[in-house]
Enzyme design. Structure first.
Site, PDB file in Angstrom:
ATOM      1  N   TRP A 155      14.639   6.012   9.597  1.00 28.13           N
ATOM      2  CA  TRP A 155      14.845   7.305  10.245  1.00 28.13           C
ATOM      3  C   TRP A 155      14.440   8.487   9.377  1.00 28.13           C
ATOM      4  O   TRP A 155      14.634   9.627   9.767  1.00 28.13           O
ATOM      5  CB  TRP A 155      16.316   7.456  10.653  1.00 28.13           C
ATOM      6  CG  TRP A 155      17.288   6.992   9.587  1.00 28.13           C
ATOM      7  CD1 TRP A 155      17.970   5.806   9.587  1.00 28.13           C
ATOM      8  CD2 TRP A 155      17.670   7.671   8.380  1.00 28.13           C
ATOM      9  NE1 TRP A 155      18.745   5.701   8.446  1.00 28.13           N
ATOM     10  CE2 TRP A 155      18.586   6.839   7.688  1.00 28.13           C
ATOM     11  CE3 TRP A 155      17.331   8.895   7.806  1.00 28.13           C
ATOM     12  CZ2 TRP A 155      19.160   7.186   6.472  1.00 28.13           C
ATOM     13  CZ3 TRP A 155      17.903   9.245   6.588  1.00 28.13           C
ATOM     14  CH2 TRP A 155      18.810   8.387   5.939  1.00 28.13           C
ATOM     15  N   GLU A 252       8.411  -2.432   2.701  1.00 26.34           N
ATOM     16  CA  GLU A 252       8.491  -1.160   1.959  1.00 26.34           C
ATOM     17  C   GLU A 252       9.960  -0.813   1.884  1.00 26.34           C
ATOM     18  O   GLU A 252      10.569  -0.411   2.886  1.00 26.34           O
ATOM     19  CB  GLU A 252       7.710  -0.065   2.695  1.00 26.34           C
ATOM     20  CG  GLU A 252       6.216  -0.304   2.750  1.00 26.34           C
ATOM     21  CD  GLU A 252       5.550  -0.178   1.388  1.00 26.34           C
ATOM     22  OE1 GLU A 252       6.211   0.198   0.402  1.00 26.34           O
ATOM     23  OE2 GLU A 252       4.351  -0.497   1.296  1.00 26.34           O
ATOM     24  N   CYS A 286      12.591   7.396   0.219  1.00 23.98           N
ATOM     25  CA  CYS A 286      12.502   6.217  -0.655  1.00 23.98           C
ATOM     26  C   CYS A 286      12.025   6.608  -2.040  1.00 23.98           C
ATOM     27  O   CYS A 286      12.498   6.075  -3.036  1.00 23.98           O
ATOM     28  CB  CYS A 286      11.592   5.176  -0.024  1.00 23.98           C
ATOM     29  SG  CYS A 286       9.985   5.827   0.478  1.00 23.98           S
TER      30      CYS A 286
HETATM   31  P1  NAD Z   1      17.716   0.058   7.248  1.00 24.29           P
HETATM   32  O1  NAD Z   1      17.203  -1.039   6.392  1.00 24.29           O
HETATM   33  O2  NAD Z   1      19.152   0.101   7.544  1.00 24.29           O
HETATM   34  O3  NAD Z   1      16.969   0.044   8.668  1.00 24.29           O
HETATM   35  C1  NAD Z   1      15.563   0.100   8.782  1.00 24.29           C
HETATM   36  C2  NAD Z   1      15.160  -0.486  10.122  1.00 24.29           C
HETATM   37  O4  NAD Z   1      15.497  -1.868  10.145  1.00 24.29           O
HETATM   38  C3  NAD Z   1      15.847   0.127  11.336  1.00 24.29           C
HETATM   39  O5  NAD Z   1      14.937   0.180  12.404  1.00 24.29           O
HETATM   40  C4  NAD Z   1      16.950  -0.876  11.625  1.00 24.29           C
HETATM   41  O6  NAD Z   1      17.395  -0.864  12.970  1.00 24.29           O
HETATM   42  C5  NAD Z   1      16.251  -2.184  11.312  1.00 24.29           C
HETATM   43  N1  NAD Z   1      17.151  -3.288  10.973  1.00 24.29           N
HETATM   44  C6  NAD Z   1      18.458  -3.251  10.618  1.00 24.29           C
HETATM   45  N2  NAD Z   1      18.917  -4.501  10.369  1.00 24.29           N
HETATM   46  C7  NAD Z   1      17.869  -5.339  10.566  1.00 24.29           C
HETATM   47  C8  NAD Z   1      17.688  -6.748  10.420  1.00 24.29           C
HETATM   48  N3  NAD Z   1      18.689  -7.544  10.035  1.00 24.29           N
HETATM   49  N4  NAD Z   1      16.476  -7.260  10.680  1.00 24.29           N
HETATM   50  C9  NAD Z   1      15.429  -6.476  11.032  1.00 24.29           C
HETATM   51  N5  NAD Z   1      15.539  -5.138  11.183  1.00 24.29           N
HETATM   52  C10 NAD Z   1      16.743  -4.567  10.935  1.00 24.29           C
HETATM   53  O7  NAD Z   1      17.226   1.412   6.542  1.00 24.29           O
HETATM   54  P2  NAD Z   1      17.494   2.915   6.984  1.00 24.29           P
HETATM   55  O8  NAD Z   1      18.907   3.263   6.660  1.00 24.29           O
HETATM   56  O9  NAD Z   1      16.998   3.134   8.368  1.00 24.29           O
HETATM   57  O10 NAD Z   1      16.484   3.682   5.981  1.00 24.29           O
HETATM   58  C11 NAD Z   1      16.797   3.977   4.670  1.00 24.29           C
HETATM   59  C12 NAD Z   1      16.213   2.954   3.700  1.00 24.29           C
HETATM   60  O11 NAD Z   1      14.823   2.811   3.908  1.00 24.29           O
HETATM   61  C13 NAD Z   1      16.351   3.380   2.245  1.00 24.29           C
HETATM   62  O12 NAD Z   1      16.724   2.287   1.453  1.00 24.29           O
HETATM   63  C14 NAD Z   1      14.958   3.843   1.872  1.00 24.29           C
HETATM   64  O13 NAD Z   1      14.674   3.814   0.490  1.00 24.29           O
HETATM   65  C15 NAD Z   1      14.129   2.901   2.663  1.00 24.29           C
HETATM   66  N6  NAD Z   1      12.774   3.434   2.857  1.00 24.29           N
HETATM   67  C16 NAD Z   1      11.733   2.874   2.189  1.00 24.29           C
HETATM   68  C17 NAD Z   1      10.447   3.413   2.319  1.00 24.29           C
HETATM   69  C18 NAD Z   1       9.276   2.830   1.578  1.00 24.29           C
HETATM   70  O14 NAD Z   1       8.149   3.094   1.987  1.00 24.29           O
HETATM   71  N7  NAD Z   1       9.460   2.063   0.519  1.00 24.29           N
HETATM   72  C19 NAD Z   1      10.235   4.501   3.153  1.00 24.29           C
HETATM   73  C20 NAD Z   1      11.319   5.048   3.809  1.00 24.29           C
HETATM   74  C21 NAD Z   1      12.584   4.500   3.663  1.00 24.29           C
END
Ligand code: NAD
Length: 479
Positions: A155, A252, A286
């Site tokens: 998000w 990522e 991130c």
């Molecule tokens: P999250 O891991 O909670 O969720 C990310 C996505 O995965 C959402 O669409 C969620 O619904 C889905 N999801 C949740 N559980 C799942 C499962 N068991 N299997 C498959 N999909 C699932 O992360 P968030 O809170 O939405 O975002 C924040 C995190 O994302 C932070 O850790 C941040 O560092 C990371 N992030 C990384 C990058 C990068 O490019 N490295 C970029 C942006 C954010």
């Protein structure tokens, strides 16, 4: 705190899933909350398992035709997507502000970067590479699409993340099922409406959810590749889920980036930049600067300047022109931020910031912590909130060891006037990207990805495009 009422932005819009070229209602709905007020402003459709199956089936059925469509035509569809997004940019950006909370300028970046990245990918080609061509043998390496890609996004830059996955995936000849984050689905559903008129049926499908669809996609035998951006914890479960069917995966994940401020840094230039990349998007990035290492000779000055800059930040609704930072994105993250503020008070000394109590929105002031115990979770874990710790160091070898003492390896930056010394330190830091005298400098033609537990594989650039392909060697015996 001002409270611009933005509900008219979504009142007239009919948010639908995109399955097999049709815009359809979900099996149920979920509230979408405006984090600046903590109230629901509309409902998002939610796909049930049956609709997810339909989306995967549609993507599978569309795959052979799309794979065999000449790449020039696929590129033309990607270019049309970029043009249509550009036309709709203002409306999309406003909806991003509404559901994500960030200021309008940041939301505009989200959309403008999507256009830039889509146009970049539209210009790439996947010509076969000839490794041998003599009287007897022709050996060529072809890049073939993988099949159905599940694109799962978080998000924090929701629109950009969706587009920078879809564009290379479909350019390479794959078909896609996009699943946006349940807390920012509306902008992806606006993209669905745009794509419904541009992309052949089934080539891109969009299934919003209530948090239950991710595991269905990552385990499904009809999905060939998962392109996942999100937390390291969930990334590990994606890898486990994808193992049974040996899917290709790109992960990522989270980061715990450091900024190393050397004793010879130009502090007038450096400190505002490090501050910006520490607190931009409320630290919910991130590659935010999450750990700040300042040389002991400048430590007090760096702490004082950070506290001063934090005090100058204007919090508010992202649609108000003078807002520097909006609210925390969602209620769960807000609770996490409040818990981390308590930790900060115990494990260090808070010199600026704290929670804002007089509003129903999820507001936390940029918080600066000094003299932090290095075993505090503020340092050892990813702090996805506007709370930043400043630590002191004495020599280059010591700071390299401390920066690398983390399971994460996404980005790091080194700040100093002696470029040779700063670059030497940068080369020793264990991260996918290491910047010198800048941070967060991303570009469509430069690979981006994490080392260690910050991810697997790369996005952006030709490297990122190739992650949506597999190698096929064609060997012709001419004799
Ligand atoms: P999250 O891991 O909670 O969720 C990310 C996505 O995965 C959402 O669409 C969620 O619904 C889905 N999801 C949740 N559980 C799942 C499962 N068991 N299997 C498959 N999909 C699932 O992360 P968030 O809170 O939405 O975002 C924040 C995190 O994302 C932070 O850790 C941040 O560092 C990371 N992030 C990384 C990058 C990068 O490019 N490295 C970029 C942006 C954010």
């Amino acid at each position: 705190m001002t409270t611009t009422d933005p509900t008219d932005l979504v009142a007239s819009q009919d948010f639908k899933l995109l399955i097999n070229g049709e815009l359809v209602a979900g099996a149920s709905t979920v509230d979408v909350v405006d984090p600046s007020r903590g109230v629901a402003i509309t409902q998002s459709p939610v796909a049930d398992r049956n609709q997810v199956e339909q989306a995967i089936e549609a993507a599978r059925a569309a795959f052979p035709g799309w794979r065999d469509t000449p790449i020039e035509e696929r590129a033309s569809v990607v270019r049309k997507m970029a043009d249509a997004i550009e036309k709709a940019a203002d409306g999309i950006a406003r909806v991003v502000v509404l559901e994500q909370g960030k200021p309008l300028s940041g939301a505009r970046d989200d959309v403008d970067w999507a256009v830039l990245w889509a146009r970049y990918f539209a210009g790439l080609r996947l010509d076969p590479e000839t490794v041998r061509d003599d009287d007897e043998t022709l050996v060529q390496i072809h890049r073939r699409p993988l099949g159905v890609v599940a694109a799962i996004t978080p998000w924090n830059f929701p629109f950009f993340q969706a587009v920078y996955k879809i564009a290379p995936a479909i350019l390479a000849g794959n078909t896609v099922v996009l699943k946006p984050s349940p807390s920012t689905p509306l902008n992806a559903l606006m993209l669905a409406r745009i794509l419904a008129d541009i992309v052949p049926a089934g080539v891109v499908n969009v299934v919003a959810d209530d948090g239950s669809v991710g595991p269905i996609l990552t385990a499904h035998p009809g999905v060939d590749k998962v392109s996942f951006t999100g937390s390291t914890l969930v990334g590990k479960s994606v890898m486990r889920n994808a193992a049974d069917t040996l899917k290709h995966i790109t992960l990522e994940l989270g980061g715990n980036d450091a900024a190393v401020i050397l004793d010879d840094a130009d502090l007038g230039k450096t400190l505002p930049e490090v501050f910006k990349w520490a607190f931009s998007n409320n630290g919910q990035v991130c590659i935010s600067v999450k750990r700040i290492f300042a040389h002991s000779s400048i430590y007090d000055h760096v702490c004082d300047e950070f506290a001063r800059m934090a005090g100058d930040v204007k919090l508010g609704n992202g649609l108000d022109a003078d807002t520097d930072l909006g609210p925390i994105q969602n209620a769960k993250q807000y609770e996490t931020a409040k818990r981390l503020l308590e930790v900060a008070g115990k494990d260090g000394k808070i010199i600026a910031g704290g929670v804002v109590d007089d509003t129903p929105g999820y507001y936390v002031r940029p918080t600066v912590v000094r003299d932090v115990a290095e075993n505090s979770v503020l340092i050892t874990e990813e702090t996805f909130a506007p709370i930043r710790s400043i630590m002191s160091f004495d020599d280059d070898d010591e700071v390299v060891a401390r920066v690398n003492d983390t399971p994460y390896g996404l980005g790091n930056s080194v700040w100093g006037s002696d470029l040779e010394r700063a670059t030497k330190i940068a080369n020793r830091l264990e991260s996918g990207t290491t910047w010198v005298n800048t941070h967060f400098a991303l570009a469509p033609d430069v690979p981006f990805g994490g080392r260690k537990q910050s991810g697997s594989g790369f996005e952006f650039s030709r490297e990122g495009l190739l992650q949506f392909t597999d190698v096929q060697v064609v060997h012709v015996n001419k004799a």
